[in-house]
Design a protein around this motif. Structure first.
Motif, PDB file in Angstrom:
ATOM      1  N   UNK A  45       0.806  -1.230   0.000  1.00  0.00           N
ATOM      2  CA  UNK A  45       0.000   0.000   0.000  1.00  0.00           C
ATOM      3  C   UNK A  45       0.834   1.272   0.000  1.00  0.00           C
ATOM      4  N   UNK A  46       2.099   1.168   0.324  1.00  0.00           N
ATOM      5  CA  UNK A  46       2.965   2.351   0.370  1.00  0.00           C
ATOM      6  C   UNK A  46       3.707   2.597  -0.938  1.00  0.00           C
ATOM      7  N   UNK A  47       3.463   1.720  -1.917  1.00  0.00           N
ATOM      8  CA  UNK A  47       4.192   1.841  -3.182  1.00  0.00           C
ATOM      9  C   UNK A  47       3.277   2.262  -4.315  1.00  0.00           C
ATOM     10  N   UNK A  48       3.868   2.938  -5.271  1.00  0.00           N
ATOM     11  CA  UNK A  48       3.158   3.352  -6.477  1.00  0.00           C
ATOM     12  C   UNK A  48       3.243   2.224  -7.504  1.00  0.00           C
ATOM     13  N   UNK A  49       2.142   1.985  -8.212  1.00  0.00           N
ATOM     14  CA  UNK A  49       2.163   1.013  -9.301  1.00  0.00           C
ATOM     15  C   UNK A  49       2.202   1.773 -10.616  1.00  0.00           C
ATOM     16  N   UNK A  50       3.352   1.807 -11.223  1.00  0.00           N
ATOM     17  CA  UNK A  50       3.535   2.471 -12.511  1.00  0.00           C
ATOM     18  C   UNK A  50       4.684   1.776 -13.219  1.00  0.00           C
ATOM     19  N   UNK A  51       4.816   2.005 -14.501  1.00  0.00           N
ATOM     20  CA  UNK A  51       5.913   1.383 -15.241  1.00  0.00           C
ATOM     21  C   UNK A  51       7.261   1.889 -14.744  1.00  0.00           C
ATOM     22  N   UNK A  52       7.334   3.157 -14.413  1.00  0.00           N
ATOM     23  CA  UNK A  52       8.604   3.693 -13.917  1.00  0.00           C
ATOM     24  C   UNK A  52       8.950   3.090 -12.559  1.00  0.00           C
ATOM     25  N   UNK A  53       7.927   2.855 -11.721  1.00  0.00           N
ATOM     26  CA  UNK A  53       8.172   2.229 -10.422  1.00  0.00           C
ATOM     27  C   UNK A  53       8.636   0.790 -10.598  1.00  0.00           C
ATOM     28  N   UNK A  54       8.053   0.098 -11.558  1.00  0.00           N
ATOM     29  CA  UNK A  54       8.475  -1.285 -11.846  1.00  0.00           C
ATOM     30  C   UNK A  54       9.920  -1.291 -12.333  1.00  0.00           C
ATOM     31  N   UNK A  55      10.255  -0.337 -13.184  1.00  0.00           N
ATOM     32  CA  UNK A  55      11.637  -0.249 -13.680  1.00  0.00           C
ATOM     33  C   UNK A  55      12.608  -0.038 -12.525  1.00  0.00           C
ATOM     34  N   UNK A  56      12.260   0.859 -11.615  1.00  0.00           N
ATOM     35  CA  UNK A  56      13.126   1.099 -10.446  1.00  0.00           C
ATOM     36  C   UNK A  56      13.209  -0.155  -9.576  1.00  0.00           C
ATOM     37  N   UNK A  57      12.085  -0.818  -9.392  1.00  0.00           N
ATOM     38  CA  UNK A  57      12.033  -1.984  -8.512  1.00  0.00           C
ATOM     39  C   UNK A  57      12.869  -3.139  -9.050  1.00  0.00           C
ATOM     40  N   UNK A  58      12.930  -3.248 -10.365  1.00  0.00           N
ATOM     41  CA  UNK A  58      13.676  -4.347 -10.989  1.00  0.00           C
ATOM     42  C   UNK A  58      15.101  -3.953 -11.362  1.00  0.00           C
ATOM     43  N   UNK A  59      15.386  -2.642 -11.385  1.00  0.00           N
ATOM     44  CA  UNK A  59      16.692  -2.190 -11.841  1.00  0.00           C
ATOM     45  C   UNK A  59      16.838  -2.236 -13.342  1.00  0.00           C
ATOM     46  N   UNK A  60      15.703  -2.325 -14.049  1.00  0.00           N
ATOM     47  CA  UNK A  60      15.728  -2.366 -15.511  1.00  0.00           C
ATOM     48  C   UNK A  60      15.467  -0.983 -16.092  1.00  0.00           C
ATOM     49  N   UNK A  61      15.865  -0.789 -17.319  1.00  0.00           N
ATOM     50  CA  UNK A  61      15.554   0.444 -18.024  1.00  0.00           C
ATOM     51  C   UNK A  61      14.111   0.382 -18.534  1.00  0.00           C
ATOM     52  N   UNK A  62      13.526   1.568 -18.742  1.00  0.00           N
ATOM     53  CA  UNK A  62      12.169   1.608 -19.267  1.00  0.00           C
ATOM     54  C   UNK A  62      12.086   0.911 -20.624  1.00  0.00           C
ATOM     55  N   UNK A  63      13.148   1.021 -21.409  1.00  0.00           N
ATOM     56  CA  UNK A  63      13.152   0.364 -22.718  1.00  0.00           C
ATOM     57  C   UNK A  63      13.012  -1.154 -22.572  1.00  0.00           C
ATOM     58  N   UNK A  95      11.348  -2.635 -20.112  1.00  0.00           N
ATOM     59  CA  UNK A  95       9.947  -2.881 -19.772  1.00  0.00           C
ATOM     60  C   UNK A  95       9.104  -2.889 -21.041  1.00  0.00           C
ATOM     61  N   UNK A  96       9.348  -1.909 -21.908  1.00  0.00           N
ATOM     62  CA  UNK A  96       8.558  -1.786 -23.137  1.00  0.00           C
ATOM     63  C   UNK A  96       8.878  -2.879 -24.155  1.00  0.00           C
ATOM     64  N   UNK A  97       9.917  -3.633 -23.925  1.00  0.00           N
ATOM     65  CA  UNK A  97      10.190  -4.785 -24.785  1.00  0.00           C
ATOM     66  C   UNK A  97       9.125  -5.857 -24.596  1.00  0.00           C
ATOM     67  N   UNK A  98       8.566  -5.917 -23.387  1.00  0.00           N
ATOM     68  CA  UNK A  98       7.631  -6.990 -23.041  1.00  0.00           C
ATOM     69  C   UNK A  98       6.190  -6.513 -22.855  1.00  0.00           C
ATOM     70  N   UNK A  99       5.994  -5.250 -22.486  1.00  0.00           N
ATOM     71  CA  UNK A  99       4.657  -4.751 -22.191  1.00  0.00           C
ATOM     72  C   UNK A  99       4.455  -3.380 -22.840  1.00  0.00           C
ATOM     73  N   UNK A 100       3.325  -3.221 -23.519  1.00  0.00           N
ATOM     74  CA  UNK A 100       3.080  -1.989 -24.268  1.00  0.00           C
ATOM     75  C   UNK A 100       2.734  -0.813 -23.369  1.00  0.00           C
ATOM     76  N   UNK A 101       2.090  -1.091 -22.235  1.00  0.00           N
ATOM     77  CA  UNK A 101       1.684  -0.035 -21.315  1.00  0.00           C
ATOM     78  C   UNK A 101       1.331  -0.665 -19.968  1.00  0.00           C
TER      79      UNK A 101
END
Length: 218
Positions: A33-51, A53-59
């Motif tokens: 509940x204390x975390x934001x659910x967004x693509x940028x948050x997922x990128x930070x959480x995984x240590x991956x670049x946004x690019x 993330x977009x390789x696998x998911x469109x949005x």
């Protein structure tokens, strides 16, 4: 699960691991509940670049549906199987209670994810809305069949009533499993949403099935 990325390339072992890593991270963010659910948050959480993330998911909805997929598949074992055998007339009450309890337990296990699904659907996110409708149609079809409806047509009074019953059931369960709402329940109504409404929903379901079967036999 998709075995290709958005460029249509077949996923190798590394690609499958990365995709799953993204899905797991998204689920963790949704559950916190204390975390934001967004693509940028997922990128930070995984240590991956946004690019990546977009390789696998469109949005974001695309990623959300990937997180939801195994939970939707769990519905069969969690509660749908209870409806696939026609209930004996003298077991309607106990079977209704078992179904409502199982449906509630399923929502309790996946509360944040399913509540987010409903919020996105209410915001007219089309893909999520269609997924919600698809899940609802399965249980409505089975409830209608329990009441004597023809499974080949899925039309008529039993299915109309099944739609109303399912709408009520989902609403009662969403209120009962809303974590934030629970924390604000007044003391005098708290017991109502800790079991009383579920018992009454079971009773209503049993009464409706019994009544519709009786009407069908006349």
């Amino acid at each position: 699960m998709n075995d290709t990325n958005l460029q249509g390339q077949k996923l190798g072992k590394k690609g499958r691991i990365t995709r799953e890593r993204i899905v797991v991270a998204a689920r963790e963010l949704i559950e916190d509940p204390d975390c934001e659910f967004s693509l940028s948050a997922v990128a930070r959480h995984t240590g991956l670049r946004m690019s990546s993330i977009y390789t696998y998911f469109s949005d974001l909805p695309d990623l959300f549906l990937a997180v939801l997929e195994p939970v939707a598949e769990e519905a069969e074992e969690a509660y749908l199987h209870l409806l696939r055998t026609r209930w004996d007339d003298d077991a309607i009450d106990s079977c209704s209670t078992e179904l409502v309890s199982a449906f509630h337990d399923y929502w309790e296990r996946h509360s944040r994810l399913l509540h987010l699904r409903n919020r996105l659907a209410d915001q007219h996110e089309k893909r999520v809305l269609l997924q919600r409708i698809a899940m609802a149609r399965v249980i409505v079809r089975l409830l209608g069949w329990q009441m004597g409806g023809e499974p080949e047509t899925v039309t008529g009074s039993p299915y109309d009533l099944a739609s109303v019953l399912y709408t009520g059931l989902e609403r009662v369960v969403t209120i009962a499993t809303d974590i934030e709402l629970k924390s604000h329940y007044p003391a005098d109504i708290k017991p109502r949403f800790e079991g009383a409404t579920l018992r009454q929903q079971s009773r209503l379901l049993a009464l409706a099935i019994r009544d519709e079967r009786a009407a069908d036999s006349r």
